[in-house]
Design an enzyme around this catalytic site. Sequence first.
Site, PDB file in Angstrom:
ATOM      1  N   THR A   1      -6.430   0.884  -4.953  1.00 53.04           N
ATOM      2  CA  THR A   1      -7.445  -0.076  -5.387  1.00 53.04           C
ATOM      3  C   THR A   1      -7.818  -1.082  -4.316  1.00 53.04           C
ATOM      4  OG1 THR A   1      -5.732  -1.522  -6.308  1.00 53.04           O
ATOM      5  CG2 THR A   1      -6.744   0.082  -7.800  1.00 53.04           C
ATOM      6  N   CYS A   2      -7.205  -1.007  -3.152  1.00 49.99           N
ATOM      7  CA  CYS A   2      -7.452  -1.973  -2.079  1.00 49.99           C
ATOM      8  C   CYS A   2      -7.522  -1.189  -0.777  1.00 49.99           C
ATOM      9  CB  CYS A   2      -6.319  -3.004  -2.056  1.00 49.99           C
ATOM     10  SG  CYS A   2      -6.497  -4.317  -0.850  1.00 49.99           S
ATOM     11  N   LYS A   3      -8.685  -0.658  -0.484  1.00 51.78           N
ATOM     12  CA  LYS A   3      -8.810   0.358   0.554  1.00 51.78           C
ATOM     13  C   LYS A   3      -8.951  -0.224   1.959  1.00 51.78           C
ATOM     14  CE  LYS A   3     -10.842   3.555  -2.774  1.00 51.78           C
ATOM     15  NZ  LYS A   3      -9.549   4.201  -3.009  1.00 51.78           N
TER      16      LYS A   3
ATOM     17  N   LYS B   1       0.816  -1.209   0.000  1.00 53.16           N
ATOM     18  CA  LYS B   1       0.000   0.000   0.000  1.00 53.16           C
ATOM     19  C   LYS B   1       0.855   1.265   0.000  1.00 53.16           C
ATOM     20  CE  LYS B   1      -4.400  -1.777   1.569  1.00 53.16           C
ATOM     21  NZ  LYS B   1      -5.527  -1.707   2.521  1.00 53.16           N
TER      22      LYS B   1
END
Length: 345
Positions: A251-253, A244
């Site tokens: 895109t990967c919260k 992250k």
Amino acid sequence: MHGKIALEEAFALPRLDAQSRRWASLFSTDVDKHVAEITDINATRLRYADAHGVGFQILSYTAPGVQDIYDREEADALAREINEYIAARVREAPEGRLGAFATLSMHDPATAAAELRRCVFEHGFLGALVNDTQRSGPAGDDLVFYDRPEWDGFWATCTELRVPLYLHPRNPTGVVFDKLWKDRSWLIGPPLSFAHGVSLHLLGMVTNGVFDRHPDLQVIVGHLGEHVPFDMWRINHWFEDRKKLLGLAETCKKTIREYFAQNIWITTSGHFSTTTLNFCLAEVGADRILFSIDYPFESFEDACGWFDGVPLNVTDKLKIGRENAKKLFRLGEYKDSDTPLTKDG
């Protein structure tokens, strides 16, 4: 335990007997028995269910199924034929004993969404089961994944209809087979390749933002999570502490554990290990685990005998055995749906 719900339970079209035999030869030591069981809907499997305390089963077409057909028109036609066939068989069953997952051709998001909608509204299907990636292309060497934005319309339909998708394994084909599995054929299937394929697809959905764009989407994977729960700490560590910081946060919260708590379910299908179940209870939690068998690749006797004997507290056994599935699929009454759990399971 009476009133268990099972939801990775396969059937095949009787007219495709040769195909069923070819597939069975890869996984069964008794091909005739397997083919007889997978093409039966309302006789043998209901006798097994009665003998082993399964009140309700959700049936789905066997792998690789339509996902192995790379001609789009042929795949679309077969999916509709399968859905009409199983809808008729479910109607013939005693009331409240069987349900079905839609079979979908996954060549095109809009077509898949339309067939899912039709199956839910016309036949009362409870979701869909898809056998991992869809073969496509002139020679069938291309693989369609469903984790890209062009599939958002399909996922939006799933959430609108409030039905889950079961992401089931399939055999490797084409270039993937040639380069990875051809010389390691004994690892195809449950030993490794099934989990390898589905875990890649599922984590692709996580990292490509499918669940962020569709926060109410529910996806089921079998076999106690296709190895993902066992790497949960490591996945989380790398996503949160490494990737992250390098751009994955776009895109990967959420964390991987949050996706499992909010969007992903695992089943016990084909994985009857108390040690493994206890591990998954610690990592995933009883609220996201569903009982299943994987019939006829596995037996009612093995699955139910194991689960009924697992030393779980009453609350967790009921959740996994039936209550989680009742809520997920919004089920009404069925055989033994409210039977109390006894001390013998």
